[in-house]
Design an enzyme around this catalytic site. Structure first.
Site, PDB file in Angstrom:
ATOM      1  N   CYS A  54      -1.909  -9.547   3.348  1.00 57.76           N
ATOM      2  CA  CYS A  54      -2.395  -9.299   4.711  1.00 57.76           C
ATOM      3  C   CYS A  54      -3.159 -10.506   5.252  1.00 57.76           C
ATOM      4  CB  CYS A  54      -3.303  -8.069   4.708  1.00 57.76           C
ATOM      5  SG  CYS A  54      -4.138  -7.777   6.276  1.00 57.76           S
ATOM      6  N   TRP A  87      -2.731   1.365   1.531  1.00 54.53           N
ATOM      7  CA  TRP A  87      -2.967   0.357   0.502  1.00 54.53           C
ATOM      8  C   TRP A  87      -3.302   1.040  -0.821  1.00 54.53           C
ATOM      9  CZ3 TRP A  87      -1.336  -4.239   1.717  1.00 54.53           C
ATOM     10  CH2 TRP A  87      -1.377  -4.671   3.053  1.00 54.53           C
ATOM     11  N   VAL A 122      -6.512   2.691   8.344  1.00 60.63           N
ATOM     12  CA  VAL A 122      -7.135   2.326   7.071  1.00 60.63           C
ATOM     13  C   VAL A 122      -6.682   0.907   6.761  1.00 60.63           C
ATOM     14  CG1 VAL A 122      -7.232   2.851   4.610  1.00 60.63           C
ATOM     15  CG2 VAL A 122      -7.225   4.710   6.289  1.00 60.63           C
ATOM     16  N   VAL A 124      -7.305  -3.377   5.497  1.00 64.46           N
ATOM     17  CA  VAL A 124      -7.977  -4.419   4.731  1.00 64.46           C
ATOM     18  C   VAL A 124      -8.195  -5.608   5.676  1.00 64.46           C
ATOM     19  CG1 VAL A 124      -7.183  -3.791   2.429  1.00 64.46           C
ATOM     20  CG2 VAL A 124      -5.695  -5.174   3.875  1.00 64.46           C
ATOM     21  N   GLU A 139     -13.686  -4.951  10.053  1.00 59.75           N
ATOM     22  CA  GLU A 139     -13.197  -5.899  11.050  1.00 59.75           C
ATOM     23  C   GLU A 139     -13.297  -7.304  10.465  1.00 59.75           C
ATOM     24  OE1 GLU A 139     -11.805  -8.236  13.535  1.00 59.75           O
ATOM     25  OE2 GLU A 139     -11.604  -6.100  14.019  1.00 59.75           O
ATOM     26  N   SER A 140     -12.142  -7.932  10.229  1.00 60.44           N
ATOM     27  CA  SER A 140     -12.117  -9.204   9.514  1.00 60.44           C
ATOM     28  C   SER A 140     -12.907 -10.301  10.216  1.00 60.44           C
ATOM     29  CB  SER A 140     -10.669  -9.660   9.311  1.00 60.44           C
ATOM     30  OG  SER A 140     -10.033  -9.956  10.541  1.00 60.44           O
ATOM     31  N   TYR A 186       3.149 -10.136  15.232  1.00 56.47           N
ATOM     32  CA  TYR A 186       3.333  -8.699  15.013  1.00 56.47           C
ATOM     33  C   TYR A 186       3.920  -8.029  16.253  1.00 56.47           C
ATOM     34  CZ  TYR A 186       0.865  -8.880  10.588  1.00 56.47           C
ATOM     35  OH  TYR A 186       0.523  -9.164   9.285  1.00 56.47           O
TER      36      TYR A 186
END
Length: 328
Positions: A54, A87, A122, A124, A139-140, A186
């Site tokens: 990811c 995941w 859900v 990562v 939140e990356s 995406y």
């Protein structure tokens, strides 16, 4: 893939109007270096759930490595080839791991442990607090900001990838790169109408063309050093020829056709610690295991991408292009 609804796992609804729309992350608390929030930065307190496949999780893995947080923030790595219920954690694929903190098999178990009635995606990376047994943040973009500075007083490696004098410009380029490239691939790959695909893929390559011109004039995206903006771009470039170009129909040209972007990708990949975070086996297996985009389930041979070969980026001017303007 799927979604939790009132704490129960269910299939994703189809995209509306043919266009993929990324949902907002819902856990948005922050770590603090001084105890100014409920989640004070402490060595050994936090656990990171990720997947090497990811790109959003890859951002957090990179910052954990750059800042030397491996001994402070533990990490579980999801399997790239089992997404039946989101995941999944386990050791059945090289580099993947079981969840040795909570014993969860599926990441959605962490979400229902934090909130039994949770409704939402859900995702990562997910940052977990061992002390309060809840999710801090999923939140990356916010997790990497926390990793950038919250642990500095606890012995994190030096380095500020979001320096105050450059923040306005970093934010501006992040916005364009996210909209048209990070998320744009995406939108192209998951479009279910021709119009949605055409619009998305046009923006993907307009953004790549713009970045190629920018990197012809300077070594990095902003300023004379590597910043957060470079790492947010890197994770998409590292996947482009292996996944987005063939599988997501971003087929106008491969990244290798861009001289400056291709060399820039190699320079970032060769920063100490970064190559180990970039698992091509997980990337290819993860994307091609997705039945919605690859229904026959055939995993292709690993592409021969040699990101360790020499680059020419030292020849670029290291100055800043002022007055950044993104795409409209």
């Amino acid at each position: 893939m799927g979604i939790l609804v009132e704490g129960k796992w269910t299939n994703d609804p189809p995209p509306a109007g043919g266009s993929f729309v990324r949902p907002e992350s819902l856990f948005r608390a922050a770590l603090s270096s001084d105890g100014g929030t409920d989640f004070k930065a402490e060595a050994g307190r936090y656990h990171l759930y990720v997947a090497y496949s990811c790109p959003w999780a890859h951002r957090a893995i990179i910052f954990r490595a750059l800042k030397g947080l491996e001994g402070m923030v533990s990490m579980s790595v999801a399997l790239p080839n089992d997404r039946r219920n989101g995941w999944r954690f386990g050791s059945a694929f090289p580099g993947a791991t079981a969840d040795e903190v909570n014993g969860f098999t599926w990441l959605h178990q962490a979400y229902t442990a934090a909130d039994p009635t949770y409704t939402g995606k859900v995702t990562v990376p997910t940052l977990w607090d061992r002390k309060t047994r809840t999710i801090v943040n999923n939140e990356s973009s916010e997790i990497i900001r926390m990793f950038n500075s919250a642990f500095d007083g606890l012995g994190a490696k030096p380095g500020d990838y979001y320096p105050a004098p450059l923040r306005e410009e970093i934010d501006a380029i992040n916005q364009t790169v996210y909209r048209d490239l990070n998320n744009g691939v995406y939108r192209a790959g998951m479009a279910t109408s021709q119009d949605a695909y055409d619009e998305a893929v046009t923006r993907v390559f307009a953004c790549l063309d713009m970045l190629e011109l920018r990197l012809a004039k300077q070594r990095y995206l902003v300023g004379n050093t590597i910043t957060e903006g470079d790492w947010r771009l890197y994770v998409t470039l590292a996947r482009f020829d292996a996944a987005y170009h063939p599988l997501f129909k971003c087929s106008v040209r491969p990244l290798s056709a861009y001289h400056h972007l291709d060399n820039y990708l190699r320079e970032l990949h060769q920063v100490p610690g970064v190559a180990a975070t970039t698992r091509l086996d997980h990337i290819v297996t993860g994307y091609y295991s997705n039945a919605s985009s690859n229904p026959n389930g055939i995993i292709p041979a690993m592409p021969a991408l040699d990101l360790g070969r020499p680059h020419d980026r030292a020849s670029r001017q290291a100055g800043t292009i002022s007055h950044w303007h993104g795409l409209g």
